[in-house]
Write an enzyme that holds these catalytic residues in place. Structure first.
Site, short mmCIF file in Angstrom:
data_model
loop_
_atom_site.label_atom_id
_atom_site.label_comp_id
_atom_site.label_asym_id
_atom_site.label_seq_id
_atom_site.Cartn_x
_atom_site.Cartn_y
_atom_site.Cartn_z
N THR A 283 1.55 -7.92 4.33
CA THR A 283 1.39 -6.46 4.39
C THR A 283 2.75 -5.81 4.20
OG1 THR A 283 -0.51 -6.60 5.88
CG2 THR A 283 0.64 -4.50 5.79
N PHE A 285 5.03 -2.52 4.69
CA PHE A 285 5.15 -1.35 5.55
C PHE A 285 6.27 -0.46 5.03
CE2 PHE A 285 3.20 -4.59 8.09
CZ PHE A 285 2.34 -3.94 8.96
#
Length: 398
Positions: A283, A285
């Site tokens: 992921t 960010f």
């Protein structure tokens, strides 16, 4: 508590009388914007911005009675009888407090004086990303993504770390919208390896689990494992919240998909590790702040922009060609179908505007480089809306 001006970088299609775009832009009589970086004018513009901002009708933040209800109303606390609290925070004094003037001094490199907002509860992957960016920071949980944006704007925290895309689940559309609804700058990014674990109450065996709680994306990313177990999947707002629910309900037949850190925080056992279908589950960010980073040319930079285009044949090809012609590498290009969207302008006001498509692009160049300035000036010929969301050194990508 005084509000501080936070300039955004916007390139409107038509010239306007007020320099409301960025301290990186300067105007001349020959074009809408002369995309040259001028550090001295940047300083002067920031001083003027503070004076103008003081005259605008902006509701001040009260130092004496800070309103933290809009920033994560639960804060990981559950009320019980006897006016006692149970959960992660045992004492109300542990609740995050608004920044004071002393807190706004220069921060150390390890982030020991930085307060960072994230969405979710303690043990969430977003908290892990915040700690990766600032290992000794004070993390501040927020109930929703937008509350993390507001926490930065209201000076309750210094920065926010929020997910923008996942290698398996794709883009987080909500946060793309919020980048336009709020006036924050991208100042860095964090890439986090996601390792999902199956958690249960102490002493419970994996065969006893009949129901599994977690965020819908986490459940989808562990489809093979959960299908083999034959469990009922129950959606929750976030992974750490699922772990907290398992711990608080005490149901032995209920488990959660969350991080190993969540198991440690909420006193659960890790029944199985790395249960995701794809091992390369990463992921990305974004690190958001009120102030932007002044770009330089001493090291590689990444710049993020968003724009819309006029209708017409080959317009998208022409728009992308402005980067190829100047040997600028695109690291991400993403169209997003939009509904009416409130885009905040420099006057701190906004109205619903309709765009068929908005294009989000990351490219490897600094806004201090002439080639990047010329590329955006060229893009202005086709764009009906253009905003620079951030420009930051690539060596800050963690």
């Amino acid at each position: 508590m005084a509000l501080k001006a936070s300039p955004i970088w916007v390139c409107p299609r038509t010239p306007c009388s007020d320099l409301g775009s960025s301290d990186l832009w300067s105007r001349n009589s020959g074009s809408a914007f002369n995309l040259r970086f001028d550090l001295e004018k940047s300083r002067k513009w920031e001083c003027c911005c503070l004076a103008v901002l003081a005259q605008r009708a902006i509701t001040p933040v009260e130092d004496e009675k800070p309103d933290v209800s809009s920033v994560g109303p639960s804060w990981g606390i559950e009320r019980t009888q006897g006016n006692e609290s149970r959960g992660f925070h045992k004492d109300l004094n542990l609740l995050p407090k608004p920044l004071s003037a002393n807190d706004l001094s220069s921060c150390s490199k390890d982030g020991s004086k930085v307060r960072v907002a994230y969405q979710g509860l303690p043990g969430a992957y977003s908290e892990a990303a915040a700690l990766k960016a600032y290992p000794k920071c004070e993390t501040v949980p927020c109930d929703q993504f937008e509350e993390a944006f507001k926490a930065v704007e209201l000076w309750l925290v210094d920065k926010a770390v929020l997910p923008i895309e996942n290698s398996v689940g794709g883009s987080i559309h909500r946060n793309y919208d919020l980048l336009l609804r709020h006036r924050l700058n991208i100042v860095g990014e964090v890439q986090l390896q996601v390792n999902h674990c199956l958690l249960g109450l102490p002493g419970v065996r994996m065969e006893e689990i009949k129901n599994v709680l977690s965020h819908p994306q986490a459940l989808a990313q562990c489809d093979v494992m959960l299908s083999n177990l034959g469990v009922v999947r129950i959606n929750t707002d976030d992974t750490a919240g699922a772990a907290q629910m398992v711990a608080s309900t005490g149901l032995r037949d209920t488990g959660a998909v969350a991080s190993a850190r969540a198991a440690e925080i909420y006193g659960l056992d890790v029944l199985a590790e790395k249960i995701q279908d794809d091992d390369d589950n990463i992921t990305r960010f974004l690190v958001l702040a009120r102030e932007h980073i002044i770009p330089g040319t001493d090291r590689p930079y990444k710049t993020s922009i968003v724009f819309t285009l006029e209708e017409g044949a080959g317009v998208l090809f022409k728009a992308l060609a402005v980067f190829a012609l100047r040997d600028i590498n695109l690291t991400k290009s993403r169209p997003q179908k939009q509904r009416p969207l409130r885009v905040v302008d420099d006057s701190n006001e906004g109205s619903a505007k309709y765009f068929d498509y908005m294009f989000y692009i990351d490219f490897q160049a600094s806004m201090a480089e002439p080639r990047a300035q010329y590329a955006l000036e060229h893009l202005q010929e086709f764009a009906t809306f253009l905003r620079v969301l951030g420009c930051y050194p690539m060596d800050t990508v963690l």
